[in-house]
Structures are given as C-alpha cells and as structure tokens.
Motif scaffolding. Structure first.
Motif, PDB file in Angstrom:
ATOM      1  N   GLY A 107     -29.805  72.596  10.178  1.00  0.00           N
ATOM      2  CA  GLY A 107     -31.127  72.293   9.630  1.00  0.00           C
ATOM      3  C   GLY A 107     -32.250  72.771  10.526  1.00  0.00           C
ATOM      4  O   GLY A 107     -33.266  73.308  10.062  1.00  0.00           O
ATOM      5  N   LEU A 108     -32.069  72.605  11.826  1.00  0.00           N
ATOM      6  CA  LEU A 108     -33.098  73.043  12.778  1.00  0.00           C
ATOM      7  C   LEU A 108     -33.230  74.567  12.802  1.00  0.00           C
ATOM      8  O   LEU A 108     -34.347  75.098  12.858  1.00  0.00           O
ATOM      9  N   LEU A 109     -32.084  75.281  12.735  1.00  0.00           N
ATOM     10  CA  LEU A 109     -32.154  76.738  12.726  1.00  0.00           C
ATOM     11  C   LEU A 109     -32.758  77.241  11.413  1.00  0.00           C
ATOM     12  O   LEU A 109     -33.581  78.164  11.416  1.00  0.00           O
ATOM     13  N   ALA A 110     -32.371  76.638  10.299  1.00  0.00           N
ATOM     14  CA  ALA A 110     -32.955  77.032   9.012  1.00  0.00           C
ATOM     15  C   ALA A 110     -34.460  76.815   9.022  1.00  0.00           C
ATOM     16  O   ALA A 110     -35.233  77.692   8.592  1.00  0.00           O
ATOM     17  N   GLU A 111     -34.897  75.664   9.510  1.00  0.00           N
ATOM     18  CA  GLU A 111     -36.322  75.361   9.588  1.00  0.00           C
ATOM     19  C   GLU A 111     -37.076  76.413  10.405  1.00  0.00           C
ATOM     20  O   GLU A 111     -38.131  76.918  10.012  1.00  0.00           O
ATOM     21  N   LYS A 112     -36.502  76.782  11.554  1.00  0.00           N
ATOM     22  CA  LYS A 112     -37.138  77.755  12.437  1.00  0.00           C
ATOM     23  C   LYS A 112     -37.145  79.145  11.808  1.00  0.00           C
ATOM     24  O   LYS A 112     -38.150  79.874  11.861  1.00  0.00           O
ATOM     25  N   LEU A 113     -36.037  79.526  11.189  1.00  0.00           N
ATOM     26  CA  LEU A 113     -35.921  80.850  10.583  1.00  0.00           C
ATOM     27  C   LEU A 113     -36.904  81.005   9.423  1.00  0.00           C
ATOM     28  O   LEU A 113     -37.525  82.071   9.249  1.00  0.00           O
ATOM     29  N   LEU A 114     -37.083  79.951   8.656  1.00  0.00           N
ATOM     30  CA  LEU A 114     -37.955  80.012   7.478  1.00  0.00           C
ATOM     31  C   LEU A 114     -39.430  80.138   7.843  1.00  0.00           C
ATOM     32  O   LEU A 114     -40.235  80.570   7.015  1.00  0.00           O
ATOM     33  N   THR A 115     -39.808  79.783   9.073  1.00  0.00           N
ATOM     34  CA  THR A 115     -41.214  79.944   9.466  1.00  0.00           C
ATOM     35  C   THR A 115     -41.627  81.409   9.482  1.00  0.00           C
ATOM     36  O   THR A 115     -42.815  81.725   9.385  1.00  0.00           O
ATOM     37  N   HIS A 116     -40.647  82.319   9.582  1.00  0.00           N
ATOM     38  CA  HIS A 116     -40.959  83.743   9.608  1.00  0.00           C
ATOM     39  C   HIS A 116     -40.980  84.355   8.211  1.00  0.00           C
ATOM     40  O   HIS A 116     -41.367  85.517   8.056  1.00  0.00           O
ATOM     41  N   SER A 117     -40.564  83.583   7.202  1.00  0.00           N
ATOM     42  CA  SER A 117     -40.674  83.983   5.796  1.00  0.00           C
ATOM     43  C   SER A 117     -41.144  82.762   5.015  1.00  0.00           C
ATOM     44  O   SER A 117     -40.363  82.112   4.309  1.00  0.00           O
ATOM     45  N   PRO A 118     -42.424  82.408   5.159  1.00  0.00           N
ATOM     46  CA  PRO A 118     -42.906  81.132   4.610  1.00  0.00           C
ATOM     47  C   PRO A 118     -42.821  81.024   3.096  1.00  0.00           C
ATOM     48  O   PRO A 118     -42.940  79.910   2.557  1.00  0.00           O
ATOM     49  N   HIS A 119     -42.610  82.139   2.380  1.00  0.00           N
ATOM     50  CA  HIS A 119     -42.483  82.063   0.926  1.00  0.00           C
ATOM     51  C   HIS A 119     -41.067  81.681   0.507  1.00  0.00           C
ATOM     52  O   HIS A 119     -40.826  81.433  -0.681  1.00  0.00           O
TER      53      HIS A 119
END
Length: 465
Positions: A107-119
């Motif tokens: 969950g933490l990695l997904a959260e961090k990764l998604l900040t670079h593709s906010p859509h």
C-alpha cells in the motif's frame, strides 16, 4: 563464523570452489547458445564485483556500464540505500505472503508510485515487465468487453504469450503461433489507428512512448491524438514504460513529455527495485480495477504468487526515495542532453554515423551507408551477410579495447542503444566519447583489426543461415 550464524550452506565457499566454472555450467545446463555467442564476439569476461556504473574483472580493470542490465540498474549497482532497505526488511522477519492479510508495504509503495501519475488510482504488483503488460491486456479486455489489442510495428512488450502477441518483432514471434489475434500499426499512424478502431472490437492500444528497439520516439502530438481517438471509440490507452519509466528519458515517465497525455493503464518494472528483486507494476484508473475486481468472488481473478512480496516493495520504496533525494530525473535529463549533444557534434566528422536520437539517458546511435567508395564497398559486404554487423563491430571494440559495455539495439539494426545508470555524469560522458571517437576513427581508416573482425562476423552470420 559468528555464534548466531547457521551452519551448512556457505555461499562464499561455493563461489570460491565453483565460480570459475560459470561458462561451462551455463553451456551444460542453461541456454547453450549464450556462452557460444559471448565467446564468438569476445564478451566472455569474468566480472568479480560491481558498484554504481562500473564493473571490475579479476585483474582489477574497471568497465563502464552503458547498458544498466537492459535498464534494470537505474541507480547503478548496489546503491547503499536500497541495500540497507533489503537488509532491514529481511531482519524484520515479517509475516510475508500469507495471502490472507494486508501488509503495509504494498500500500505504501502504491501510494508513492501513484503520486507520479496523479490521474491514476490503483496498482497491481507482479514480478516483471512482461507480467505488467499481461495484466494491462487482461484488464483492458475485461473492462471494455472487447477482444482486440492494437500495438506498433517493431514494438517490444515482453515474451510471455500475451505480451508476445503485441510484440512487433517477428524474430521473437516466429515458431510460437498461434498467438492472440491482435493487430499492428506503424508508430505515429493515426489513420491506421482510426481505421482499426472503427471496427468496434478494440479494447486498447499498447505503446512505448519511445520504442526500445531502435530508440524511435513517437511523433509529437501522436500520443494525445491517439488517446482522443481511443476514448472516442471507448478503448484504452496503455503506456508501456517498463524501460522508459522512472526517469530514464529525463521526466519521470516518457509520456509526460507530451502535454495532456493520461494513459488509462501504465506498465512499469525494471528499475523499480534498483535491480535487486524482480518486480513489475500495472497502474490504472479506479473504474478499470473495480470492474475487474467487481465482487468478493473475483478477489483472486488476477493475482501473482510472489506479487507484492516484502523485499520487492521495500526496494521500490527505497528507489523512489533515492530518486527524490538525489534528483535522479534531473541528472538523467542534463547528462543525457550533454551526451547527445557531444555525439551529434561528431556526425559531420564520420560518414558512417547517420543519426543520434533519444531523450534523457536513452540514446540511439545509428550507422548508415557511407559516401566514399572504399568504405561503401565494405559496408555493402557486411549488409549482404547480415544487417546489424557494423553496429556489432562498434560494440565489440568498445568493450575489448576501451572496457565500455554497450549493446546493439535490436536484431538486424545498425543502431547502438545507450541506457546507462541514471547516476552517470560528466566523467562517464567524457570516457564514452573518447572511446567512441577512437573506435570510429579506426572504422573510417578502412583497415586494421576492426574490419578483420567484421569478416569473422560475416562468416558467423552466413554459417547461421
């Protein structure tokens, strides 16, 4: 041995006793053609250790890595922050992969990764780039209810059956049919894209913003126009950023170089774990994931036994942290611009050098037919034997004489691809340019050992027909 260390298996002893057998073991038990190929071109080196952008052989000689394990080693080898994260997660003795709980690291990695593709909203973690593409293909088909995927000629999306079906290189596909009934178009051909979409059965279009084979960038405006066409026909844009993502092209993702592009599904892998642990990720929009996982009965409809394992997740978090702290994306952009500019400046000097292209630290160097009669006759002989031999003639002395590891960008291509660790700087650029210049000088002299080696490659090529 420390008192608390277990007895029995000792990796250091195994290396000491059997390490010298590496090529024989591979020939006997794995792909027997690999050691044969390495010996033929003089790549049968024995590397003892590696750090950052360098290897060292048994004699202590250093080698500059301009290949980064096909892009896996984005931070170079053995980055201390990633190493520490992996030691820490092993020492934590987590209850990993129980399959019936929710660990925090995914969950933490997904959260961090998604900040670079906010859509985008959700992530599926697998174990490789080809699994990331397989996931995207399955999700696109299920979410749209349509069967067909469009892809580009000369694309590379992986080698498992689904990803192979959208692989644009016949050399990888031959002999593995029947594959999925998917359809190629030329990169940049909007008319062909629209023509296929009008048939009404297209689930999505999978595309590399910059193709790895040959380093061909999608034309300006193509991705945005393709996205608009796809959405008009209720199909999805799938961006394969397995090689181009995580800073490789001077932005976090290559699709971000074009304004307004927001893929529905996004595939990443390779550099995400710093090269330590196999990992892949498919990022997607909320509605797509909710359609695939539409009920509790479908909770395991798409899963991976080792997906989201703690080692991969910890490595991924460490990699993203390092990328921010050390401004890795900016370095890739600046160093890549410098390397490309210095290579471009050589084009007027060498008639065999035809093009320098790419973005960031993903650069293609293309060779072509020379104008002078003496070189043209030799070039023609090489082309008659097998296209791509001249590029191999450049790659080999770069390693053997100058200790720089590079690669030919694809089968039958006269293109060298440079994808070094994103941590390289001016020192590495200087070293590569000096070596490349020396090799090109020798090639243009029309004589010497280099063209003799070309004859060896010609014989090998003709013998393999």
């Amino acid at each position: 041995m420390k008192d608390d260390e277990p007895e029995g298996f000792d990796l250091a002893t195994l290396f000491a006793e059997r390490g010298a057998e590496r090529y024989e073991l591979h020939a006997r038990h794995l792909n027997h053609q690999l050691p044969r190929m390495l010996r033929t071109i003089g790549f049968d080196k024995v590397y003892e250790r590696a750090e950052g952008a360098y290897f060292w052989d048994t004699e202590g000689n250093d080698y500059l890595d301009m290949l980064a394990g096909f892009g896996v080693m984005g931070l170079g080898r053995h980055h201390p922050v990633v190493r520490k994260a992996l030691h820490d997660v092993l020492d934590a003795s987590l209850a990993d992969l129980t399959r019936f709980d929710c660990q925090p690291l995914p969950g933490l990695l997904a959260e961090k990764l998604l900040t670079h593709s906010p859509h985008l909203d959700r992530v599926f973690f697998g174990n490789s780039g080809t699994e990331a593409v397989e996931t995207a293909l399955k999700f696109a088909r299920y979410a749209t209810g349509k069967p067909r995927i469009l892809y580009c000629a000369h694309a590379f999306h992986g080698l498992t059956a689904g990803s192979l079906s959208v692989n644009g290189e016949n050399g990888f596909r031959d002999g593995f049919a029947p594959l999925l009934p998917d359809t190629p178009i030329a990169l940049g051909d909007l008319d062909a894209l629209e023509r296929e979409l009008k048939r009404g059965d297209v689930a999505g279009f999978v595309v590399e913003p910059i193709q790895g084979k040959g380093v061909h960038e999608s034309p300006p405006g193509f991705l945005r126009a393709a996205q608009d066409l796809l959405h008009r026909h209720k199909a999805l844009l799938i961006a394969d950023e397995v090689q181009t993502g995580l800073g490789r092209t001077g932005d976090f993702y290559a699709y971000q170089h074009e304004e307004g592009v927001e893929p529905d599904l996004l595939c990443v892998a390779k550099a995400l774990s710093g090269g330590y642990v196999p990992v892949g990720a498919t990022l997607g929009k909320d509605w797509i994931f909710k359609k695939v996982y539409s009920s509790m009965d479908r909770v395991l409809v798409h899963s991976a036994s080792f997906g989201s394992n703690a080692q991969a997740m910890a490595a991924g978090l460490a990699v993203l942290s390092v990328m921010e702290d050390e401004e890795i994306v900016a370095n890739a952009r600046l160093t890549g611009d410098l390397l490309r500019e210095r290579l471009t400046a050589l084009m007027g000097r060498y008639e065999l050098l035809h093009d320098v292209r790419g973005r960031g630290l993903m650069i293609g160097i293309e060779f072509g037919r020379p104008g002078s009669l003496k070189l043209r006759s030799r070039w023609t002989m090489l082309q008659a034997a097998r296209k791509g031999l001249f590029a191999q003639m450049i790659v080999v002395p770069l390693l053997r004489k100058h200790r720089i590891l590079t690669q030919v960008s694809g089968d039958h291509l006269e293109v060298i691809k440079l994808i070094p660790p994103l941590t390289v700087g001016v020192k590495e650029v200087d070293r590569f340019i000096e070596a490349f210049t020396a090799v090109m000088d020798e090639a243009h002299s029309g004589g010497g050992l280099m063209w003799d080696f070309g004859k060896t490659l010609m014989k090998q090529a003709v013998g393999n027909r």
